[in-house]
Design an enzyme around this catalytic site. Structure first.
Site, PDB file in Angstrom:
ATOM      1  N   LEU A   1       1.131  -0.903  -0.212  1.00 26.72           N
ATOM      2  CA  LEU A   1       0.025   0.149  -0.179  1.00 26.72           C
ATOM      3  C   LEU A   1       1.541   1.181  -0.638  1.00 26.72           C
ATOM      4  O   LEU A   1       1.625   1.375   1.351  1.00 26.72           O
ATOM      5  CB  LEU A   1      -0.958   0.412   1.209  1.00 26.72           C
ATOM      6  CG  LEU A   1      -2.082   1.440   1.267  1.00 26.72           C
ATOM      7  CD1 LEU A   1      -2.915   1.959   0.223  1.00 26.72           C
ATOM      8  CD2 LEU A   1      -2.151   0.927   2.774  1.00 26.72           C
TER       9      LEU A   1
ATOM     10  N   ILE B   1       4.954  -1.496   3.758  1.00 24.02           N
ATOM     11  CA  ILE B   1       4.194   0.702   2.756  1.00 24.02           C
ATOM     12  C   ILE B   1       4.854   0.968   1.271  1.00 24.02           C
ATOM     13  O   ILE B   1       6.574   1.355   1.727  1.00 24.02           O
ATOM     14  CB  ILE B   1       3.704   1.404   4.104  1.00 24.02           C
ATOM     15  CG1 ILE B   1       3.421   0.994   5.192  1.00 24.02           C
ATOM     16  CG2 ILE B   1       3.917   2.934   4.158  1.00 24.02           C
ATOM     17  CD1 ILE B   1       1.666   1.275   5.540  1.00 24.02           C
ATOM     18  N   LYS B   2       4.890   1.121   0.784  1.00 21.75           N
ATOM     19  CA  LYS B   2       5.349   2.065  -0.076  1.00 21.75           C
ATOM     20  C   LYS B   2       5.722   3.230   0.110  1.00 21.75           C
ATOM     21  O   LYS B   2       4.916   4.370  -0.199  1.00 21.75           O
ATOM     22  CB  LYS B   2       4.482   1.820  -1.927  1.00 21.75           C
ATOM     23  CG  LYS B   2       4.123   0.282  -1.857  1.00 21.75           C
ATOM     24  CD  LYS B   2       3.628   0.261  -3.424  1.00 21.75           C
ATOM     25  CE  LYS B   2       4.171   0.334  -4.176  1.00 21.75           C
ATOM     26  NZ  LYS B   2       3.352   0.132  -5.945  1.00 21.75           N
ATOM     27  N   VAL B   3       6.684   3.631  -0.697  1.00 22.81           N
ATOM     28  CA  VAL B   3       7.837   5.023  -0.132  1.00 22.81           C
ATOM     29  C   VAL B   3       8.512   5.421  -1.033  1.00 22.81           C
ATOM     30  O   VAL B   3       9.746   4.188  -1.574  1.00 22.81           O
ATOM     31  CB  VAL B   3       8.023   4.863   1.434  1.00 22.81           C
ATOM     32  CG1 VAL B   3       9.514   6.515   1.457  1.00 22.81           C
ATOM     33  CG2 VAL B   3       7.705   5.048   2.430  1.00 22.81           C
TER      34      VAL B   3
END
Length: 358
Positions: free
Chosen positions: A107, A138-140
């Site tokens: 996400l 978690i996509k960064v």
């Protein structure tokens, strides 16, 4: 479907994931079928994927209507978390069987935060806590601010999928941030079992130079850059720094090939599958590309695993004005801008659906 592709890639040491998510895919059993029959072992999403899913179906309308006065962004994250929790549960057996090496979903934080490290950390921590699934990344983005956030998030125990990486220099910055985060955990006496993947976008390289290079150089720049990155990836894995951390329980940050759908109708539709087969990597594929690879992927030739093999070709691209570092900076900025545009379109679609329900 058949599992020939799954067997071939497993023997090569590569995982393959689906780069798509929709409620129809989840609730209609399509995702579970891909896992059971084709052997996919994870899933990625991004703002563009969710924008298409919400804009092009009515599957989300009831939930949007039920959201009341919540902001469009709040509604989106509610919808996305519902979908990705369900997807994470589909892959939970894979996650358990592989000891957390595989079976992940992802996400993304708001693309509006790409240049704000502190806000990225705050939102990523909140989303990770709300998701309440051990196999959700978690996509960064791998922007300068994103790299700063990655170190902090790994230190805080948040698993991260680093996205929007384009060249070896950007990859190395993401890998270094991961190592720094683990080292801070080690110094604090914390567990080093915090997973991460580094997602490198491939096809956009060839789109960028399409029509600007001789025919014999078409659709080769992305693969050349990938070989450079894989060389550096192997160097990171072999480094004393990484191995010290692994000796204390860390796992390697795996390399993930993204943007692997062929954009050139004259090229093979499995170009970025057949030519990116390498150990300890992941290839995440759009659904159309996945189906093509299942049907007729070649899958029998490992990629060149040392960047020097492509040095003469990259020199030719540089002579034509396509120097890797400069183009990579442009591609990262353009990629971030494209996600921002999708984000605004996504929120507009939600606002419009809310208005119709009023």
């Amino acid at each position: 479907m058949n599992n020939k592709m799954s067997t071939a890639l497993a023997q090569a040491g590569q995982s393959f994931w689906l780069d798509n998510i929709t409620r129809a895919l989840l609730r209609g059993g399509g995702l579970a079928a891909y896992l059971k029959d084709a052997g996919i072992s994870g899933l990625t999403s991004n703002p563009t994927i969710f924008e298409h899913a919400i804009r092009n179906s009515s599957d989300y309308d009831a939930a949007i209507r039920a959201a009341g006065d919540s902001s469009a962004e709040a509604v989106f994250f509610d919808l996305a978390l519902d979908d990705l929790r369900a997807a994470a549960d589909v892959f939970a057996p894979v996650y358990a069987r592989t000891g957390g090496a595989d079976g992940w979903v992802s996400l993304e934080v708001s693309p509006l935060l790409a240049d704000d490290a502190a806000a990225t950390v705050a939102q990523a921590v909140q989303l990770h806590e709300r998701a309440a699934r051990p196999n959700l990344f978690i996509k960064v983005p791998g922007t300068p601010a994103g790299v700063e956030a990655i170190e902090t998030l790994i230190h805080r125990g948040v698993p991260v999928n680093v996205t929007l990486l384009f060249d070896a220099r950007q990859y190395r910055a993401a890998a270094a941030a991961y190592l720094r985060g683990l080292e801070r955990r080690m110094d604090a006496g914390l567990s080093l079992d915090v997973a991460s993947v580094a997602s490198v976008f491939i096809s956009r390289w060839d789109v960028k130079v399409a029509g600007k290079v001789p025919a014999e150089m078409r659709n080769k720049l992305g693969l050349a850059v990938a070989a450079q990155i894989y060389r550096d990836y192997r160097d990171v894995l072999a480094s004393a720094r990484m191995q010290r951390l692994m000796n204390r329980g860390a796992r390697p940050q795996r390399l993930l090939w993204a943007s692997t759908g062929s954009k050139d109708p004259k090229a093979s539709d499995t170009l970025y599958v057949d030519n990116l087969i390498a150990p300890l990597t992941i290839n995440t594929m759009p659904e159309k590309t996945l189906q093509a690879a299942l049907d007729h992927g070649r899958l029998d030739t490992p990629m060149a695993t040392h960047g020097d093999a492509y040095a003469p070709l990259l020199a030719r691209f540089a002579e034509l004005g396509f120097e890797v570092e400069a183009v990579a900076n442009t591609l990262q900025k353009e990629g971030a801008a494209a996600f921002v545009a999708s984000w605004h379109s996504l929120l507009d679609s939600i606002t419009q659906r809310k208005g119709k329900a009023a």
